[in-house]
Write a protein that holds these residues in place. Sequence first.
Motif, short mmCIF file in Angstrom:
data_model
loop_
_atom_site.label_atom_id
_atom_site.label_comp_id
_atom_site.label_asym_id
_atom_site.label_seq_id
_atom_site.Cartn_x
_atom_site.Cartn_y
_atom_site.Cartn_z
N TYR A 47 0.83 -1.21 0.00
CA TYR A 47 0.00 0.00 0.00
C TYR A 47 0.87 1.26 0.00
CZ TYR A 47 0.56 1.60 4.88
OH TYR A 47 1.04 2.11 6.06
N ASP A 48 0.29 2.35 -0.47
CA ASP A 48 1.02 3.62 -0.56
C ASP A 48 1.01 4.32 0.78
OD1 ASP A 48 2.42 5.80 -1.66
OD2 ASP A 48 0.53 6.87 -1.93
N CYS A 49 2.06 4.10 1.56
CA CYS A 49 2.13 4.66 2.91
C CYS A 49 2.24 6.17 2.90
CB CYS A 49 3.30 4.05 3.67
SG CYS A 49 4.93 4.40 2.97
N ALA A 50 2.72 6.77 1.81
CA ALA A 50 2.85 8.23 1.75
C ALA A 50 1.51 8.92 1.58
CB ALA A 50 3.80 8.63 0.63
N SER A 51 0.48 8.17 1.26
CA SER A 51 -0.88 8.72 1.25
C SER A 51 -1.58 8.49 2.58
CB SER A 51 -1.71 8.09 0.12
OG SER A 51 -1.28 8.56 -1.14
#
Length: 408
Positions: A47-51
């Motif tokens: 998953y995109d942790c920066a989002s």
Amino acid sequence: MLHRRHLLQALGASALGAGLGVHSASVLAAPRAQDTRFLLVFLRGGYDCASLLVPTASSYYYETRPNIAIPRPGQEGGALPLTPDWGLHPALAESMLPLYQQRQLAFVPFAGTDDLSRSHFDTQDSIELGQPLGGRRDYRSGFLNRLVTEVNPRGDSTAAALQPMAFTSTLPLVLRGAVDVPNTVLSAGAGRGGVDARQAELIASMYRGTALATPVNEGFATRDEVARTMQGEMEAASRNALSTKGFEGTARRMARLMQSRYQIGFVDVGGWDTHVGQGAATGALANRLEELGRGLAGFADEMGPAWKSTVVVVISEFGRTFRENGNRGTDHGHGTVFWVLGGGVNGGRIAGEQQALTATTLFQNRDYPVLNDYRSVLGGLFARMYGLNAAALGRVFPGTKGSDLRLV
């Protein structure tokens, strides 16, 4: 289980502290294993942790994500401020933000494994096995099964043993091993986010006869072409894991079982391989995060008084690229962000080693670096939860010492 108690006596504290590499004064008395609950949630697909945990202090984040960055706090659709450096995706305003404010949720950024394959399957396997990289893998021994082996009493048939359960269609690697572990599916249904073919046609019809008709049609055609190319990988990366659709109902059913019978649980949730059309404050990823957050909040609510002695850890095989790609999505990355939540968690903070996110600090000029090894983070957590000494931790995670982030 997780509340602070008297310190261990000097000898015991020194032994455990030496195994963790921490001062003995920070080590707490171990609770009874039967009083604890632990659930591991694996987000398959990276998953995109920066989002999720938005690096709002990083101007480079906004420069490299012109279409998918979560706006700064205070702007429309902006991140929910947590610290001067970090914000939370607005889709979690009603589920995870209250737990963070109640100090029952912590995040550990820059977390993950040193596995550099960037392969969903290799990295998922590597993490679930919890074995040293570079050696021969034993696919019959996952780290949660080894944890149960260490915590369960030996030679005392009258002592209560931890009961593990996999809420999955097949037994995952992480729970394979010497202890027999049942598995069951608590189906949450299936579903896919995004704009379907019927909706795309309706949108295109709105622009027919206008100057935007051609770019709109070309945009949908490009999306469909890329989606056809990537769909096989996205589905395979999830490995038959649950969808976030209906996850709240599944999570509540898991809670009822863990409240009454099982002390260690595992569930995987798929759909996080967002190469295309990821979205920002709204969109496909936002919908998944909202559903996941609602499910975890439902799990906490359903646990009732047992929530005070429960820890939930959310992980993924890796994060995603810091920059967005040409399809307004993100590609396979490296470091990620772990979630740690529970009624006795030392939350309301961003834990672990951290660094500024700039053009010069990215790993291989593209990804979050890994500063907090997952085996060390989980080892330190298990030491506090179950009172494991250095030798026991070494059997759960061979070749690794626990890192005490004081998460409980």
